[in-house]
Design an enzyme around this catalytic site. Structure first.
Site, PDB file in Angstrom:
ATOM      1  N   ASP A  77       0.836  -1.198   0.000  1.00 40.90           N
ATOM      2  CA  ASP A  77       0.000   0.000   0.000  1.00 40.90           C
ATOM      3  C   ASP A  77       0.873   1.252   0.000  1.00 40.90           C
ATOM      4  OD1 ASP A  77       0.767   0.185   2.742  1.00 40.90           O
ATOM      5  OD2 ASP A  77      -0.896  -1.147   3.235  1.00 40.90           O
ATOM      6  N   ASP A 130       1.347   5.337   1.102  1.00 35.18           N
ATOM      7  CA  ASP A 130       0.958   6.480   1.927  1.00 35.18           C
ATOM      8  C   ASP A 130       1.568   7.730   1.317  1.00 35.18           C
ATOM      9  OD1 ASP A 130      -0.233   4.753   3.769  1.00 35.18           O
ATOM     10  OD2 ASP A 130       1.653   4.439   4.826  1.00 35.18           O
ATOM     11  N   ASP A 142       9.029   6.057  12.968  1.00 38.95           N
ATOM     12  CA  ASP A 142       9.717   5.110  13.845  1.00 38.95           C
ATOM     13  C   ASP A 142      11.184   4.833  13.459  1.00 38.95           C
ATOM     14  OD1 ASP A 142       8.729   3.728  11.637  1.00 38.95           O
ATOM     15  OD2 ASP A 142       7.585   2.270  12.780  1.00 38.95           O
TER      16      ASP A 142
END
Ligand code: ATP
Ligand code: MG
Length: 469
Positions: free
Chosen positions: A78, A80, A159
């Site tokens: 996917d 983003d 992160d």
């Protein structure tokens, strides 16, 4: 695939190689000749989203895991997009755009084409919450996260360094704020900022560390892995639904077996999912149970890596099967007859999971259906096989039974019989029924019907299949 990438990237532009510990200020701009991202791996819809935003005067980039995967030469599952437009501004630019989320307000832009619709997640650059006292719980966990910020800040609150790269499809440039490319070359997963503080803010990051290490084969940087031993217990503060989603991602990553070993090595599996305790603590687990789960997960990983789908219900049904078998046998030994003994065992197995991560209801009914179908594969007489094949979840039950055959827990001849039965025309099916009759078509279970001693009172009869969901 990943080894090929590593070899390729090591031959690259030395400029990229010297970006380690590049942690502040302007990003490193990495041109196409250095990152060599293949534009064919890009989602056309993601590119449409960045183009539309840029045309309207905003900044927009593909970001996060998609850039990491593109740089690895893997097709991202996917995409983003990150932008300096606010969610409302984004929403105005697209026909099918929906504002979602509270903690992370984002916009889902949906594209319809052949096959499944594609959703591109668009998020606004977010600020660091260093001084946002009201957003942080006492234990340091971030509760709300909707303060907009600069791209630099947005990168710092991601992160890992390899998850904090921004790709602009228009210029084919990667903006690398935290030395992500250099870490990729070194095959290192490195937490941005102070790892202990970042884990306290969001303990899920510990599970993400293990998942990405399993997926990429990269090592955790020493400073990134060191605090996990002490902070692992913070995972219990994470809301159950979020924990469940993350464990599901881990199991469905295509690298579940490696990830589970990683959880074990990091001491993170305890109490997250009771079934993991059972599987991983060898004292409590028989070799057969361990082998069953290992083979089941290898099979799941293989399916996912070859682009096939796996249902979460199926996956949990396999992970809990050894426990279910144990309970089933125990109930038979008490004298309960076969099918009620199975249904009681299903209740017990599911209840035993409820003190850890909650297995959500929607999967529970799938699991029950798959399990309750298992004894029916042994009944190869009368109309039974014809009826079984008509069950809406037959395929899942059949795949599960084949898995049991592969692990030697079910008689492989039964699996072969069913495989032929499915593929045969009516005459062929009749011949198979006749052959099953001569073999004694009602046998083959590891749970021998001979163990039944007495029938249960009708009141305690088994619930109908899938009834409890
Ligand atoms: P994949 O989609 O392959 O599981 P991903 O890296 O894309 O991996 P997502 O959960 O889709 O993971 O998140 C997208 C990006 O958002 C990440 O790459 C990371 O930059 C950021 N992110 C997600 N979760 C966190 C978190 N808990 N803490 C900090 N940053 C996060
Ligand atoms: Mg992602």
């Amino acid at each position: 695939m990943i080894t090929k990438f590593i070899k390729r990237i090591l031959r690259r532009d030395p400029m990229v190689r010297h970006t380690a510990a590049h942690t502040s200020g302007a990003p490193k701009r990495i041109p196409k000749k250095s990152h060599r991202i293949d534009p064919h791996l890009l989602s056309k819809n993601a590119v449409k989203v960045t183009q539309t935003l840029q045309k309207a005067g905003y900044e927009a980039f593909i970001v996060g895991g998609a850039v990491r995967d593109l740089a690895l030469g893997i097709s991202p599952k996917d995409f983003d997009v990150a932008t300096n437009a606010t969610p409302e501004q984004v929403q105005k630019l697209f026909r099918k755009a929906r504002l979602i989320g509270r903690r992370f307000q984002i916009v889902h832009v949906t594209f319809f084409g052949k096959g499944q619709p594609e959703i591109i997640e668009v998020s606004t650059f977010r600020a660091l919450l260093e001084n946002a006292g009201e957003h942080v719980a006492e234990n340091g966990r971030i509760l709300r996260d909707n303060v907009w910020g600069s791209q630099h800040e947005d990168a710092a609150r991601r992160d890992f360094s390899i998850n904090a790269m921004y790709y602009d499809p228009a210029t084919e440039t990667v903006l690398d704020y935290h030395g992500g490319m250099a870490d990729m070359q070194k095959q290192v997963l490195r937490m941005i900022g102070d790892p202990a503080k970042r884990y306290r803010e969001d303990p899920i990051r510990m599970l993400r560390a293990i998942r990405f290490a399993a997926k990429t084969g990269f090592k955790l940087d020493v400073a990134t892995s060191a605090p996990i031993a002490k902070l692992g217990k913070l995972i219990h503060d994470v809301p159950a639904a979020r924990l469940f989603d993350e464990i599901l991602k881990l199991l469905m990553s295509g690298y579940s077996w490696a990830a589970i070993q990683g959880l074990k090595d990091a001491g993170l599996h305890h109490g997250v999912l009771p079934l993991l305790d059972q599987i991983l603590d060898s004292k409590e687990t028989s070799k057969e149970a361990h082998d069953f789960v290992r083979i089941a997960l290898a099979n799941t990983d293989q399916r996912i890596q070859s682009g096939k789908s796996v249902s979460a219900g199926f996956l949990f049904a396999t992970l809990l099967w050894p426990d279910l078998l144990r309970n089933w046998k125990k109930n038979l030994a008490k004298g309960i007859s076969n099918i009620p003994a199975l249904h009681d065992a299903m209740d017990e197995t599911i209840a035993s999971q409820s003190n850890g991560m909650v297995i959500q209801r929607r999967f529970e009914s799938d699991m029950r259906e798959i399990w309750s179908m298992q004894p029916r594969f042994e009944k190869r007489v009368g109309r039974y096989p014809y009826r079984l094949i008509e069950s809406p979840r037959f395929r899942a039950g059949y795949d599960f039974m084949l898995l049991r055959c592969a692990t030697g827990e079910q008689n492989p001849a039964i699996g072969e019989w069913w495989t032929s039965f499915i593929a045969s025309d009516p005459a062929g099916q009749e011949a198979l029924m006749a052959s099953a009759k001569t073999e004694g078509g009602n046998q083959g279970s590891s749970i021998s019907p001979a163990k039944r001693r007495r029938r249960r009172k009708p009141k305690a009869a088994a619930p109908p299949e899938g009834a409890s969901s």
